[in-house]
Design a protein around this motif. Structure first.
Motif, PDB file in Angstrom:
ATOM      1  N   GLU A 161     -23.540  13.057 -37.576  1.00  0.00           N
ATOM      2  CA  GLU A 161     -23.078  11.717 -37.211  1.00  0.00           C
ATOM      3  C   GLU A 161     -23.296  11.477 -35.724  1.00  0.00           C
ATOM      4  O   GLU A 161     -23.377  12.421 -34.932  1.00  0.00           O
ATOM      5  CB  GLU A 161     -21.591  11.567 -37.556  1.00  0.00           C
ATOM      6  N   SER A 162     -23.351  10.229 -35.337  1.00  0.00           N
ATOM      7  CA  SER A 162     -23.533   9.878 -33.930  1.00  0.00           C
ATOM      8  C   SER A 162     -22.826   8.565 -33.643  1.00  0.00           C
ATOM      9  O   SER A 162     -22.470   7.815 -34.568  1.00  0.00           O
ATOM     10  CB  SER A 162     -25.019   9.772 -33.582  1.00  0.00           C
ATOM     11  N   GLY A 163     -22.618   8.293 -32.370  1.00  0.00           N
ATOM     12  CA  GLY A 163     -21.949   7.061 -31.999  1.00  0.00           C
ATOM     13  C   GLY A 163     -21.896   6.898 -30.499  1.00  0.00           C
ATOM     14  O   GLY A 163     -22.469   7.691 -29.737  1.00  0.00           O
ATOM     15  N   THR A 164     -21.196   5.867 -30.054  1.00  0.00           N
ATOM     16  CA  THR A 164     -21.104   5.519 -28.637  1.00  0.00           C
ATOM     17  C   THR A 164     -19.655   5.218 -28.272  1.00  0.00           C
ATOM     18  O   THR A 164     -18.939   4.564 -29.048  1.00  0.00           O
ATOM     19  CB  THR A 164     -21.972   4.284 -28.327  1.00  0.00           C
ATOM     20  N   ILE A 165     -19.238   5.722 -27.122  1.00  0.00           N
ATOM     21  CA  ILE A 165     -17.910   5.407 -26.595  1.00  0.00           C
ATOM     22  C   ILE A 165     -18.083   4.651 -25.277  1.00  0.00           C
ATOM     23  O   ILE A 165     -18.600   5.211 -24.295  1.00  0.00           O
ATOM     24  CB  ILE A 165     -17.083   6.687 -26.330  1.00  0.00           C
ATOM     25  N   GLU A 166     -17.689   3.389 -25.243  1.00  0.00           N
ATOM     26  CA  GLU A 166     -17.649   2.664 -23.971  1.00  0.00           C
ATOM     27  C   GLU A 166     -16.496   3.227 -23.148  1.00  0.00           C
ATOM     28  O   GLU A 166     -15.413   3.506 -23.689  1.00  0.00           O
ATOM     29  CB  GLU A 166     -17.441   1.169 -24.215  1.00  0.00           C
ATOM     30  N   THR A 167     -16.713   3.375 -21.849  1.00  0.00           N
ATOM     31  CA  THR A 167     -15.682   4.055 -21.059  1.00  0.00           C
ATOM     32  C   THR A 167     -15.654   3.569 -19.620  1.00  0.00           C
ATOM     33  O   THR A 167     -16.662   3.098 -19.088  1.00  0.00           O
ATOM     34  CB  THR A 167     -15.885   5.583 -21.103  1.00  0.00           C
ATOM     35  N   ASP A 168     -14.471   3.711 -19.003  1.00  0.00           N
ATOM     36  CA  ASP A 168     -14.298   3.367 -17.589  1.00  0.00           C
ATOM     37  C   ASP A 168     -14.572   4.564 -16.678  1.00  0.00           C
ATOM     38  O   ASP A 168     -14.958   4.397 -15.526  1.00  0.00           O
ATOM     39  CB  ASP A 168     -12.868   2.871 -17.335  1.00  0.00           C
ATOM     40  N   HIS A 169     -14.323   5.771 -17.204  1.00  0.00           N
ATOM     41  CA  HIS A 169     -14.474   6.991 -16.406  1.00  0.00           C
ATOM     42  C   HIS A 169     -15.064   8.098 -17.268  1.00  0.00           C
ATOM     43  O   HIS A 169     -14.811   8.155 -18.476  1.00  0.00           O
ATOM     44  CB  HIS A 169     -13.118   7.486 -15.867  1.00  0.00           C
ATOM     45  N   VAL A 170     -15.796   8.997 -16.614  1.00  0.00           N
ATOM     46  CA  VAL A 170     -16.286  10.207 -17.263  1.00  0.00           C
ATOM     47  C   VAL A 170     -15.909  11.390 -16.371  1.00  0.00           C
ATOM     48  O   VAL A 170     -16.048  11.315 -15.139  1.00  0.00           O
ATOM     49  CB  VAL A 170     -17.820  10.180 -17.456  1.00  0.00           C
ATOM     50  N   VAL A 171     -15.437  12.482 -16.994  1.00  0.00           N
ATOM     51  CA  VAL A 171     -15.111  13.697 -16.244  1.00  0.00           C
ATOM     52  C   VAL A 171     -15.990  14.837 -16.753  1.00  0.00           C
ATOM     53  O   VAL A 171     -15.994  15.137 -17.948  1.00  0.00           O
ATOM     54  CB  VAL A 171     -13.627  14.084 -16.387  1.00  0.00           C
ATOM     55  N   ASN A 172     -16.713  15.457 -15.830  1.00  0.00           N
ATOM     56  CA  ASN A 172     -17.565  16.595 -16.155  1.00  0.00           C
ATOM     57  C   ASN A 172     -16.757  17.875 -16.025  1.00  0.00           C
ATOM     58  O   ASN A 172     -16.528  18.374 -14.927  1.00  0.00           O
ATOM     59  CB  ASN A 172     -18.771  16.606 -15.196  1.00  0.00           C
ATOM     60  N   CYS A 173     -16.293  18.388 -17.163  1.00  0.00           N
ATOM     61  CA  CYS A 173     -15.594  19.677 -17.214  1.00  0.00           C
ATOM     62  C   CYS A 173     -16.462  20.662 -17.998  1.00  0.00           C
ATOM     63  O   CYS A 173     -15.974  21.434 -18.831  1.00  0.00           O
ATOM     64  CB  CYS A 173     -14.224  19.525 -17.866  1.00  0.00           C
ATOM     65  N   GLY A 174     -17.765  20.611 -17.734  1.00  0.00           N
ATOM     66  CA  GLY A 174     -18.738  21.338 -18.536  1.00  0.00           C
ATOM     67  C   GLY A 174     -18.839  22.814 -18.265  1.00  0.00           C
ATOM     68  O   GLY A 174     -19.667  23.494 -18.895  1.00  0.00           O
ATOM     69  N   GLY A 175     -18.031  23.363 -17.341  1.00  0.00           N
ATOM     70  CA  GLY A 175     -18.112  24.795 -17.086  1.00  0.00           C
ATOM     71  C   GLY A 175     -19.512  25.212 -16.700  1.00  0.00           C
ATOM     72  O   GLY A 175     -20.152  24.579 -15.851  1.00  0.00           O
ATOM     73  N   MET A 176     -20.030  26.258 -17.345  1.00  0.00           N
ATOM     74  CA  MET A 176     -21.361  26.737 -16.960  1.00  0.00           C
ATOM     75  C   MET A 176     -22.462  25.763 -17.374  1.00  0.00           C
ATOM     76  O   MET A 176     -23.604  25.899 -16.946  1.00  0.00           O
ATOM     77  CB  MET A 176     -21.617  28.128 -17.536  1.00  0.00           C
ATOM     78  N   TRP A 177     -22.120  24.758 -18.179  1.00  0.00           N
ATOM     79  CA  TRP A 177     -23.048  23.666 -18.482  1.00  0.00           C
ATOM     80  C   TRP A 177     -22.911  22.517 -17.470  1.00  0.00           C
ATOM     81  O   TRP A 177     -23.540  21.481 -17.614  1.00  0.00           O
ATOM     82  CB  TRP A 177     -22.784  23.108 -19.878  1.00  0.00           C
TER      83      TRP A 177
END
Length: 815
Positions: free
Chosen positions: A198-214
């Motif tokens: 499945e796939s989709g889209t989330i409209e958002t005001d903020h994004v937080v990169n907590c990707g660790g080693m990624w």
């Protein structure tokens, strides 16, 4: 279709302990539309195999505040969520096997007391009493922190995730953020795919990169630079050892080892001097709870020393030999905050093997910052804006990361220089500095001469906590500037051009000074936040009716430029980094005017070129611009020259100075001189949480301007009075050395700590600065007290002054 909303206030990418903490704390702030996306299963990257050591003490007061918060949070989480965190306060012991390490950890113990952390210096016999299994041969001292602890890393993360869910956050596993939609400097939507196709889209005001080693890879997707690299981290877990009960966490940094008792077994982990970089070509797509191949040969030297240090290990069988990846940054500090390249992308990644003890505090601080739009306190140590664009370079990260893991347990000597990934940014004078004995240091990638070796002296650092090999060299450079003339390279300092029809109005809004000034005027100034704290400490030179040059510290150029860009609003201005376009030589000292007059027909008199003004001049056969300012407290000029003419200008000035005993000088000299003069250093003496008035810089603020950032806070402080003052100290004993963070003792009580420290070669003793509480007090009352500075546990008498100890009326800079 998965139960994933199509809109959210924030999308958090990454479900390790940092992502879970960020979700938990945003929910605690009252945010409701929170979505956390985890590509596989929560904790499946690094968190699950972390050692779970939870220490309170960090290198600075605010990092310690965050670590203490983590401890308190983990102690309460189990009751709140019903998930066992395994947190227990078992204490910790760090032992020293050399006198140098002993001085380091004893200084740390003194610093701990200044930060409100309980710490005790203990001798070898007391180490043995508290850790009976340890072989104390060679141990010369230790430090015991009774409130340190350990916990279960995965369960801490799961408890945070449950706490976030209970407050309304959506934590969604096996769903990967695969791309984003972007408009200018904002991410508008995150596109996802899950394992069910499945796939989709989330409209958002903020994004937080907590990707660790990624995190670096996720950063690229978000149009941001997040320099970090995965390295292999090794530990072993023994079979059950009969009779082994709960022990304090033990660190033996001189043997690169740490020990943790866990359910009757012993865990031995290593931070070896040369580490193994992992996954340079990308982390495998199916990575989940994976281990890396064993490398016993790599770990064997650590294990051999450990079997001597902890004899029970030689008898115990090894149950687990573990190798797992952890992410490391170029400077061993984690990345937190608003990414410079974007206006709604936040970062919390790169935790350098201290993610468990940092996660609670980091999530708490980031959530507060996101909620109000302003840092809750100074986070300069970890602010992502400290990272330079080139530091995301793959080859650079591969080389630097071989060193950074090991630096966690290396001796943390004063002035310690990194050895790897050097020589990247060189000023036009770099080869001249080397030819004349310059010993290089590095900041923000810039190679800078820190001191100059004498003929026959080895041009390298010889580290110690005592007087280092360059002590006499810096004293001679210091003396040359105080009594004659010295020259040093300032090309690395940031240069930001602000121009356009609204340049004057823009700077008058963003800065505290008065920029409605004549062309050629130099304004020393601060950019303030709404609390009156100092975001930038700069000089601003008016070059024309529509153009100004903002000069910043080398390490904060990106942060300072970003601060201005974020506040441009409707002002018609263009902001450009021109740092590499001009080289800068500082010519300083009582005879600096005489030297400049030998190489230029220009008039350097007070009538034509008074302090705080700039002029275009001929120099040798070239052209330059001279700024009459100083960071060393003497008459002098900064000579700005286009990079193509830099070599000619250096050679001209250097040749002309030979019959005057002109001395080439380095950055260490500049630091010792500025401390004698009481000049503030951004990041140490002045930060985002230090009020400009309490820092003693009210003179640089034009309070009657109609509108500038921080104005209300400045006027309020002027009305209500100061609660703290930045005070300068000079030890009465010429022998001890100060660095920073030493406790300030007033009338027998610890009241603060030094924000900076060094040796005042002219005044003949160590000097430092630090904030002292003063609510309701007059200066005379403050100075009537008895002051001491705690140096490695010994209290040393100090003279205190709110005026510069050297040249308090600044007469020497204006002669």
């Amino acid at each position: 279709m998965a139960d994933i909303p199509n809109k959210a206030r924030v999308v958090i990418i990454g479900g390790g302990v940092i992502g879970c903490s960020t979700a938990y704390h945003l929910a605690k702030q009252g945010w409701t539309d929170i979505v956390l996306l985890e590509r596989k299963q929560l904790t499946s990257g690094t968190t699950w195999h972390a050692a779970g050591l939870i220490a309170q003490l960090r290198a600075t007061a605010n990092m310690t505040k965050l670590a203490k918060y983590s401890q308190e949070l983990y102690g309460d989480l189990e009751a709140e969520t019903g998930v066992a965190t395994g947190f227990k306060r078992c204490g910790s012991i760090t032992v020293a096997l050399t006198d140098e390490r002993k001085e380091e950890i004893y200084r740390q113990a003194a610093m701990a007391r200044a930060f409100g952390v309980e710490a005790e210096e203990i001798d070898p016999s007391e180490v043995k009493q508290r850790y009976e299994h340890l072989n104390i041969d060679g141990v010369v001292g230790g430090v015991y922190l009774p409130l340190d602890g350990q916990g279960d890393p995965a369960n801490i993360a799961l408890a945070l995730a449950k706490g976030a869910r209970l407050k309304g956050a959506k934590v969604i596993e096996r769903t990967k953020a695969v791309s984003v939609a972007r408009e200018g400097r904002r991410i508008t939507a995150v596109n996802w795919e899950n394992e069910a196709g499945e796939s989709g889209t989330i409209e958002t005001d903020h994004v937080v990169n907590c990707g660790g080693m990624w995190g670096r890879e996720v950063g690229k997707m978000l149009n941001t630079n997040v320099p970090l690299q995965a390295c292999e981290h090794f530990y072993i877990v023994t079979e059950a050892i009969q009779g082994l009960t709960q022990q304090p966490v033990l660190r033996v940094p001189d043997e690169c080892a740490y020990y943790k008792e866990d359910a009757g077994k012993m865990l031995l982990g290593a931070f070896e001097p040369v580490s193994k970089v992992w996954a340079l070509d990308g982390i495998p797509k199916d990575f989940e709870f994976d281990q890396l191949p064993e490398d016993f040969d790599h770990f064997e030297p650590i294990l051999e020393a450990a079997c001597e240090r902890m004899p029970m290990l030689a008898e115990a069988g090894i149950h687990t030999f573990f190798n797992g990846p952890e992410s490391f940054t170029p400077d061993d500090a984690y990345h937190l905050g608003l990414a410079p390249e974007m206006d709604n992308v936040w970062v919390a990644a790169g935790f350098n093997s201290i993610g468990i003890q940092s996660a609670g505090g980091a999530g708490h601080a980031l959530a507060a910052w996101m909620d109000t739009g302003e840092k809750p306190f100074d986070l300069g140590d970890v602010d992502i804006s400290r990272m330079q664009p080139f530091q995301g370079n793959k080859t650079y990260l591969a080389e630097r990361s071989t060193e950074t893991l090991g630096l966690l347990y290396a001796d943390h000597f004063p002035f310690l220089q990194k050895k790897t990934a050097r020589g990247i940014r060189r000023t036009p004078f770099h080869h001249h500095m080397l030819e004349h004995g310059g010993v290089m240091g590095e900041i923000a990638g810039w190679e800078r001469a820190n001191w100059f070796a004498n003929e026959g002296q080895e041009a390298k650092y010889d580290y110690t906590w005592k007087r280092q090999s360059f002590f006499g060299n810096v004293a001679a450079e210091h003396n040359a500037v105080r009594t004659n003339v010295g020259m040093y390279d300032m090309s690395s300092f940031g240069k930001i051009r602000v121009e356009g029809r609204d340049a004057e109005a823009f700077l008058n809004y963003v800065g505290g000074g008065d920029y409605s000034c004549p062309v050629g005027k130099i304004v020393y100034t601060q950019f303030l936040n709404h609390s009156g704290g100092i975001e930038s400490d700069v000089t601003v030179t008016r070059l024309s009716e529509t153009a100004y040059l903002v000069v910043t510290p080398a390490a904060t150029r990106l942060a300072d430029q970003t601060w201005m860009m974020r506040h441009v609003g409707d002002f018609n201005v263009v902001i450009t980094d021109v740092t590499a376009g001009e080289a800068v030589l500082a010519v300083m000292g009582p005879n600096s005017r005489e030297l400049l007059q030998k190489v230029s027909p220009a008039d350097f008199s007070n009538e034509v070129n008074p302090f705080g003004t700039a002029q275009e001049i001929e120099l040798g056969m070239g052209m330059a611009r001279v700024h009459r300012v100083t960071y060393v407290g003497e008459l002098g000029w900064e000579v700005y020259v286009s990079s193509d003419m830099a070599g000619h200008v250096f050679e001209t000035l250097h040749a002309a100075g030979q019959d005057m005993d002109l001395k080439l000088c380095g950055m260490h000299m500049m630091d010792t001189l500025r401390m004698e003069k009481g000049y503030r250093h951004f990041g140490h003496d002045i930060t985002a949480e230090d009020h400009v008035m309490e820092a003693g810089l009210g003179f640089a603020v034009k309070k009657d301007k109609s509108d500038f950032m921080g104005r209300e806070a400045v006027l309020k402080k002027a009305e209500t009075g100061l609660e703290n003052r930045l005070v300068q100290f000079k030890l009465t004993d010429p022998e001890p050395l100060l660095y920073h963070n030493e406790p300030i003792v007033r009338d027998g009580e610890i009241v603060g700590y030094l924000s900076s420290g060094g040796y005042g070669h002219h005044v003949g003793a160590a000097v430092g600065m630090g904030y002292v509480p003063c609510k309701g007090e007059k200066i005379a009352d403050m100075l009537a007290s008895t002051y001491e500075i705690d140096v490695m546990g010994t209290r040393v008498r100090a003279e205190a002054s709110t005026k510069p100890i050297y040249d308090p009326k600044s007469e020497r800079v204006k002669v």
